[in-house]
Design a protein around this motif. Sequence first.
Motif, PDB file in Angstrom:
ATOM      1  N   ARG A   1      39.929  17.391  46.682  1.00 40.48           N
ATOM      2  CA  ARG A   1      39.378  18.214  47.758  1.00 40.48           C
ATOM      3  C   ARG A   1      38.009  18.696  47.318  1.00 40.48           C
ATOM      4  N   LEU A   2      37.022  18.485  48.177  1.00 37.62           N
ATOM      5  CA  LEU A   2      35.644  18.840  47.859  1.00 37.62           C
ATOM      6  C   LEU A   2      35.256  20.107  48.603  1.00 37.62           C
ATOM      7  N   ASP A   3      34.658  21.037  47.858  1.00 37.52           N
ATOM      8  CA  ASP A   3      34.115  22.243  48.447  1.00 37.52           C
ATOM      9  C   ASP A   3      32.711  21.940  48.954  1.00 37.52           C
ATOM     10  N   LEU A   4      32.323  22.550  50.090  1.00 37.27           N
ATOM     11  CA  LEU A   4      31.026  22.233  50.679  1.00 37.27           C
ATOM     12  C   LEU A   4      29.864  22.656  49.793  1.00 37.27           C
ATOM     13  N   SER A   5      30.029  23.741  49.026  1.00 39.62           N
ATOM     14  CA  SER A   5      28.962  24.123  48.101  1.00 39.62           C
ATOM     15  C   SER A   5      28.794  23.062  47.026  1.00 39.62           C
ATOM     16  N   GLN A   6      29.873  22.406  46.674  1.00 37.18           N
ATOM     17  CA  GLN A   6      29.819  21.305  45.709  1.00 37.18           C
ATOM     18  C   GLN A   6      28.994  20.150  46.268  1.00 37.18           C
ATOM     19  N   ILE A   7      29.212  19.787  47.524  1.00 40.32           N
ATOM     20  CA  ILE A   7      28.463  18.701  48.150  1.00 40.32           C
ATOM     21  C   ILE A   7      26.988  19.068  48.266  1.00 40.32           C
ATOM     22  N   ASN A   8      26.701  20.310  48.624  1.00 42.65           N
ATOM     23  CA  ASN A   8      25.322  20.719  48.853  1.00 42.65           C
ATOM     24  C   ASN A   8      24.497  20.777  47.580  1.00 42.65           C
ATOM     25  N   ASN A   9      25.135  20.843  46.415  1.00 45.58           N
ATOM     26  CA  ASN A   9      24.399  20.920  45.159  1.00 45.58           C
ATOM     27  C   ASN A   9      24.180  19.570  44.496  1.00 45.58           C
ATOM     28  N   VAL A  10      24.767  18.509  45.053  1.00 46.90           N
ATOM     29  CA  VAL A  10      24.628  17.183  44.451  1.00 46.90           C
ATOM     30  C   VAL A  10      23.400  16.500  45.037  1.00 46.90           C
ATOM     31  N   PRO A  11      22.423  16.084  44.214  1.00 49.22           N
ATOM     32  CA  PRO A  11      21.226  15.430  44.752  1.00 49.22           C
ATOM     33  C   PRO A  11      21.539  14.043  45.284  1.00 49.22           C
ATOM     34  N   VAL A  12      20.987  13.734  46.476  1.00 50.87           N
ATOM     35  CA  VAL A  12      21.179  12.426  47.096  1.00 50.87           C
ATOM     36  C   VAL A  12      19.856  11.955  47.682  1.00 50.87           C
ATOM     37  N   ILE A  13      19.846  10.727  48.153  1.00 51.45           N
ATOM     38  CA  ILE A  13      18.614  10.121  48.649  1.00 51.45           C
ATOM     39  C   ILE A  13      18.089  10.863  49.873  1.00 51.45           C
ATOM     40  N   PHE A  14      16.767  11.052  49.931  1.00 55.67           N
ATOM     41  CA  PHE A  14      16.045  11.709  51.009  1.00 55.67           C
ATOM     42  C   PHE A  14      16.458  13.169  51.191  1.00 55.67           C
ATOM     43  N   GLY A  15      17.240  13.732  50.254  1.00 56.93           N
ATOM     44  CA  GLY A  15      17.615  15.131  50.330  1.00 56.93           C
ATOM     45  C   GLY A  15      18.674  15.446  51.365  1.00 56.93           C
ATOM     46  N   GLU A  16      19.262  14.437  52.014  1.00 53.76           N
ATOM     47  CA  GLU A  16      20.291  14.667  53.024  1.00 53.76           C
ATOM     48  C   GLU A  16      21.655  14.756  52.350  1.00 53.76           C
ATOM     49  N   LYS A  17      22.278  15.915  52.406  1.00 48.11           N
ATOM     50  CA  LYS A  17      23.582  16.111  51.778  1.00 48.11           C
ATOM     51  C   LYS A  17      24.606  15.201  52.446  1.00 48.11           C
ATOM     52  N   ASP A  18      25.393  14.510  51.631  1.00 50.95           N
ATOM     53  CA  ASP A  18      26.186  13.416  52.157  1.00 50.95           C
ATOM     54  C   ASP A  18      27.583  13.430  51.545  1.00 50.95           C
ATOM     55  N   VAL A  19      28.600  13.523  52.403  1.00 50.91           N
ATOM     56  CA  VAL A  19      29.991  13.547  51.949  1.00 50.91           C
ATOM     57  C   VAL A  19      30.343  12.263  51.220  1.00 50.91           C
ATOM     58  N   ILE A  20      30.024  11.125  51.816  1.00 53.88           N
ATOM     59  CA  ILE A  20      30.459   9.849  51.246  1.00 53.88           C
ATOM     60  C   ILE A  20      29.724   9.556  49.941  1.00 53.88           C
ATOM     61  N   LYS A  21      28.431   9.875  49.870  1.00 52.50           N
ATOM     62  CA  LYS A  21      27.705   9.677  48.619  1.00 52.50           C
ATOM     63  C   LYS A  21      28.309  10.514  47.501  1.00 52.50           C
ATOM     64  N   THR A  22      28.850  11.687  47.837  1.00 51.79           N
ATOM     65  CA  THR A  22      29.450  12.558  46.825  1.00 51.79           C
ATOM     66  C   THR A  22      30.794  12.027  46.349  1.00 51.79           C
ATOM     67  N   ILE A  23      31.646  11.545  47.264  1.00 54.53           N
ATOM     68  CA  ILE A  23      32.952  11.052  46.821  1.00 54.53           C
ATOM     69  C   ILE A  23      32.809   9.780  46.001  1.00 54.53           C
TER      70      ILE A  23
END
Length: 765
Positions: free
Chosen positions: A120-142
């Motif tokens: 289970r992923l917390d949204l603050s966890q997703i928002n702190n993970v750097p991803v391409i173009f700065g768009e926070k992404d659920v699938i990129k995090t999992i």
Amino acid sequence: MFVCLAGVAHAQKNYTISGTVKDAATGETLIGATIRLKELPHSGATTNSYGFFSLTAPGGNYNLVISYVGYAMVTQPVKLSQDAQLDVLLINDNTLQEVSVNGKANKTENIDNPQMGVNRLDLSQINNVPVIFGEKDVIKTIQLLPGVKSTGDGNTGFYVRGGNSDQNLVLLDEAVVYNASHLFGFFSTFNSDAIKDVSLYKGGMPAQYGGRESSVLDIKMLDGNDKNFNIQGGIGLIASRLKVEGPVVADKSSFMISARRTYADVFLKLSPDSNTRGASLYFYDLNAKFHYRFDDKNTLYLSGYFGKDVLGLKDNFGTNWGNQTATIRFTHIFNNKLFLNSSLIYSNYNFLIESFTSNSDFKVRSHIRDYSLKEDFQYFASDKNTLCFGINGTYHSIAPGDITSSSASEVNPQTIQERYGIEAAAYISDDWKLTDKLDLLYGIRYSLFSLLGPGKFSTYSATDVLQFYQIYADRGIVKTYANPEPRFSLSYKLNEQTSVKASYNRNTQNIHLISNSTSGSPSDLYVMSSNNIKPGVSDQVALGYFKNLSNNQYEFSSEIYYKSMQNQIDYKNGAQLIANQDVESQLIYGRGRAYGLELFFKKHYGRLNGWIGYTLSKTENKFDGVNDGHYFAATHDRTHDISLVGIYKLSNRWTLSGTFVYGTGNAVTYPHGKYHIGGLTTFYYADRNSDRMPAYHRLDLGATFEGKAHKRFHSSWTFGLYNAYDHKNPYTITFQDDPKNPTRTQAVMTSLFGRIPSVTYNFTY
């Protein structure tokens, strides 16, 4: 026996306390909050997907403890002399000076929960993970979790424990999302501003889920703030987003609307190149939700998602595709032990390909539509048993393709027969706490699928020879498949900080994706089980060791698994496809196997936290007529996968983050020789997937700067650097004659991304 039990029950009268847990500031129900009686260490309950809990204990005076990660703990004195209802409001603890990447309310849930392979992923966890173009992404995090693989840049598809990308059940408020990507995989369809909860099941699905072989990604949208109006958004280099939420009737109903759009097309209009000035390249998302609470027992939820991609070049071609979903849910609490969720669900995935070229203009339309009904019950039988049971049914409609053209076009119009099917299932499962140390989660799902007319249905031999065909009337039953799907998980606690688990799960699948590309395409073909295509079946066994350290600040897990897969589908060598006609004559059927080891180490709390994930695995397929019938590596097979995620709270205003990923290159087929005929070079290819792409690795960096605190307004800046050391990872590799020496062969590698900086301004009012 019954007389004795009745006597014991009378002597030790039990009572039930039930209710809901919500955020005090927004009224959002909290999923997975922990409720326990302080005086009974082994008592406990967690809130379900709607924040409801039920806890049964002998009569007496207790202290009820309610906790949820990131919220201040509440202790409430209770006297159990009769059944009682208690609704709890938790306050978000904004005074915490450290970052938490723990998505669990219960710090020992990974030890206590018998379910294996669940994250289970917390949204603050997703928002702190750097991803391409700065768009926070659920699938990129999992994809940073062990057991979950990506196939590289430009792809939001994910592969779980050897399964294909279409073998993942992706749900948004219970509606199936068939293509969860934007711009050919650079972004996922899920806007993190609209999301409340993300759960990934990879080691075995609970019995209420079905229809896919490998995993479930269950995403739930926010209900909306029923206390105050709130505006939240962000402005980035490539996309902007805005969310508005607030009460319709205070403390009774609310709404939430969230929108996102890219604007690459705006920059194309400014281009000096006349060819790109008329180009289209953008996508948009719209999430909306409304809920109304009639009373303490009845609540109505309405939610929807609308997304579309537009890609094209003026007077040349155009490609549009998108998802639309709608969910109507009604929850009813019969009493303090029985909870019901009823759902009506609509899902539509469609695409349109257009060509505007003179004399060859045409349009190709296709879609897949679902209409579903679900009835899901939860019965909190006692403090030892929680039952889940229910039924569901889905009506499928798949249009593989409709080609239309003008009278002057050289393209002939064609219509491929639309296919229809009904999928139904019934299930029951029981979470049974046998002892204080032993917990058993067991159940069964019985699935039924029927392919329906009207139309012409062909049956092919094993050598793709047409044996016969039959015409069926409207709604006539062509073929029916029935499959029992037993599932169980067992957890044994060695001590309060350590447990071992074992599981077995069977899953079946009747909607299949046929694709010859690892990156995915909006025009990939969906087909149903039929006379020729049998339901996919997977059987998975897993064994795991779970350990918490230093007062639950650290978590370690090790899981091994073996999965066998039956009735797998692929194109035969040299498949000839013309407008998706008679596609079943071009398919081959076989089996697969996947096995591996997953290691996971995570630090939950403190200024510095994050996780390390490692997967050692093998995924193989076997088809008659391919590689002489021997097992060969699947395209998404990766021997090694490593992910490192770090988040550091530098100060009250600065948070730094970074991720590093490494993976063995994908299995591919390279030419092993060539010959020249008539001045043309023809390559000779060896066994399928007998070669490897170069290894994939990448470092991403991020930083978040929090603005000064104001009473109603808050802002922040998010900075990112994707592929920090500018490594050129392979997207495709093609082969050609060396221009300087035609007897030699030259490999040409294409990479999508080098170093990409990003900046996003975020605000909340």
